[in-house]
Scaffold this active site. Structure first.
Site, PDB file in Angstrom:
ATOM      1  N   ASP A  31       0.872  -1.160   0.000  1.00 37.50           N
ATOM      2  CA  ASP A  31       0.000   0.000   0.000  1.00 37.50           C
ATOM      3  C   ASP A  31       0.918   1.222   0.000  1.00 37.50           C
ATOM      4  OD1 ASP A  31      -2.292   1.636   0.291  1.00 37.50           O
ATOM      5  OD2 ASP A  31      -2.006   1.675   2.470  1.00 37.50           O
ATOM      6  N   ASP A  33      -0.117   5.115   1.017  1.00 40.06           N
ATOM      7  CA  ASP A  33      -0.338   6.058   2.117  1.00 40.06           C
ATOM      8  C   ASP A  33      -0.202   5.354   3.460  1.00 40.06           C
ATOM      9  OD1 ASP A  33      -1.171   8.484   0.562  1.00 40.06           O
ATOM     10  OD2 ASP A  33      -2.745   7.131  -0.107  1.00 40.06           O
ATOM     11  N   ASN A  65      -5.829   2.361  -2.831  1.00 37.78           N
ATOM     12  CA  ASN A  65      -7.228   2.741  -3.011  1.00 37.78           C
ATOM     13  C   ASN A  65      -7.380   4.220  -3.330  1.00 37.78           C
ATOM     14  OD1 ASN A  65      -8.377   0.252  -2.703  1.00 37.78           O
ATOM     15  ND2 ASN A  65      -9.108   0.570  -0.611  1.00 37.78           N
ATOM     16  N   ASN A  66      -6.304   4.965  -3.326  1.00 35.13           N
ATOM     17  CA  ASN A  66      -6.361   6.390  -3.647  1.00 35.13           C
ATOM     18  C   ASN A  66      -6.644   6.548  -5.135  1.00 35.13           C
ATOM     19  OD1 ASN A  66      -5.818   9.118  -4.212  1.00 35.13           O
ATOM     20  ND2 ASN A  66      -4.404   9.255  -2.489  1.00 35.13           N
ATOM     21  N   HIS A 190      -9.859   9.179   5.862  1.00 34.85           N
ATOM     22  CA  HIS A 190      -8.401   9.208   5.750  1.00 34.85           C
ATOM     23  C   HIS A 190      -7.854  10.207   6.767  1.00 34.85           C
ATOM     24  CE1 HIS A 190      -8.818   6.952   2.033  1.00 34.85           C
ATOM     25  NE2 HIS A 190      -9.723   7.825   1.663  1.00 34.85           N
ATOM     26  N   LYS A 221      -9.309  -2.494  -2.910  1.00 36.66           N
ATOM     27  CA  LYS A 221      -9.167  -3.324  -1.717  1.00 36.66           C
ATOM     28  C   LYS A 221     -10.358  -3.110  -0.782  1.00 36.66           C
ATOM     29  CE  LYS A 221      -5.375  -1.164  -0.879  1.00 36.66           C
ATOM     30  NZ  LYS A 221      -4.155  -0.613  -0.262  1.00 36.66           N
ATOM     31  N   ASP A 247      -1.170  -0.701   6.044  1.00 39.72           N
ATOM     32  CA  ASP A 247      -1.309  -0.059   7.346  1.00 39.72           C
ATOM     33  C   ASP A 247      -2.743  -0.082   7.870  1.00 39.72           C
ATOM     34  OD1 ASP A 247      -2.243   1.888   5.392  1.00 39.72           O
ATOM     35  OD2 ASP A 247      -2.181   3.364   7.026  1.00 39.72           O
TER      36      ASP A 247
END
Length: 314
Positions: A31, A33, A65-66, A190, A221, A247
């Site tokens: 991932d 971020d 996922n961003n 977020h 995800k 994370d």
């Protein structure tokens, strides 16, 4: 593979155990971020870790996922933050995978109504998918605005310009049972550096699910589709030879579990080890899918393992 090392289930790992784990894996999925960067700041040592993995022959891919930027913008950011080895084909964002789903899986024939940022639209356009153009007068309402006649899918992602009119239009399109209802991801929120939070795509999806009475198909995800995208573009992808590092328990760890991958939680982002331990000790067996196989404080913990590997090869 986790069981082979004898400590499956939320186990802190470092040193020789971490070295052995890395040696056993061919594909490392990160991932972004909270794992390799925070906003515009790289996690200390992360660039060196990625470079070392690639130098040791590992296939490194990034699953995020961003959906707010197209992949070429990710390459620019990687380079800007010191990740000079990362190429476009290593990046799998929820916006890119949504475009692949619309083009290659459902083969959409018609326009897509997008709730999302320009980066999501650009990814769709690069895949040849027509999007409804928004040209409403600022004073327009759902009572008098125009509705496109050939909308075959509604795609919801992060949209910091979300309006009630967009929600109302999407609800109207979804009254057609043949109109697909898709979401880039279902992240609820977020973290921001100030301690505040930013509502995520999941909050917008929830509103539209209530308004339309329908459930969205999530592309990002923890859906398996992102892993299917990776498997279609890289040869020889064996889930048993993959390690997913993230994370967030509810997305990254669940994604790994859904895809049959070993999972590793890094404590530089959203979830902490106490939450993982609560899931591990839960009486609900479904919560066990959120438990990481391994835990590290930061991916910089990989660096001593690389030094040992290099010492062995000398």
């Amino acid at each position: 593979m986790a069981g082979a090392f004898g400590f499956k289930g939320c186990q802190k790992i470092r040193g020789p155990q971490l070295r052995n784990l890395l040696e056993a894996k061919d594909f490392i999925l990160f991932d972004c971020d909270g794992v390799i960067w925070h906003g515009e700041n790289a996690i200390t040592g992360a660039a060196k870790v990625v470079s070392s993995l690639i130098r040791h022959g590992k296939n490194v891919v990034f699953v995020t996922n961003n959906c707010t930027r197209p992949r070429e913008n990710y390459v620019t950011k990687f380079c800007r933050l010191g990740f000079t080895d990362v190429m476009l084909e290593q990046i799998f964002s929820s916006s890119y995978c949504s475009a692949l789903y619309l083009r290659d899986v459902v083969k959409v024939r018609g326009q897509v109504f997008v709730i999302g940022c320009d980066g999501l639209r650009r990814e769709l356009q690069q895949a040849g998918i027509p999007c409804v153009e928004e040209a409403d007068d600022p004073s327009a309402t759902i009572y008098d605005c125009a509705l496109a006649p050939d909308v075959k899918a509604v795609l919801v992602g992060h949209d910091d310009q979300m309006t009630f009119l967009k929600l109302a239009k999407a609800s109207c399109y979804l009254r057609d049972p043949d109109c697909l209802f898709l979401a880039t991801d279902n992240d609820p929120w977020h973290p921001l550096s100030s301690g505040r939070i930013l509502p995520g795509s999941g909050s917008l999806i929830a509103a539209l699910e209530v308004a339309s009475g329908r459930k969205a198909t999530v592309i990002g995800k923890p859906s398996r589709f992102m892993f299917e995208c990776i498997s279609s573009q890289f040869s020889g992808v064996d889930p048993a030879q993959c390690l997913m590092i993230g994370d967030r328990l509810e997305t990254d760890m669940l994604f790994g579990s859904n895809c049959g991958l070993d999972t590793m939680l890094t404590l530089t982002g959203v979830s902490q080890i106490e939450e993982a331990q609560e899931y591990r000790n839960s009486e609900l067996t479904t919560n066990h899918n959120l438990v990481p196989d391994y835990v590290v404080d930061t991916i910089a913990d990989f660096l001593p393992a690389f030094e040992e590997l290099e010492d062995q090869s000398n």
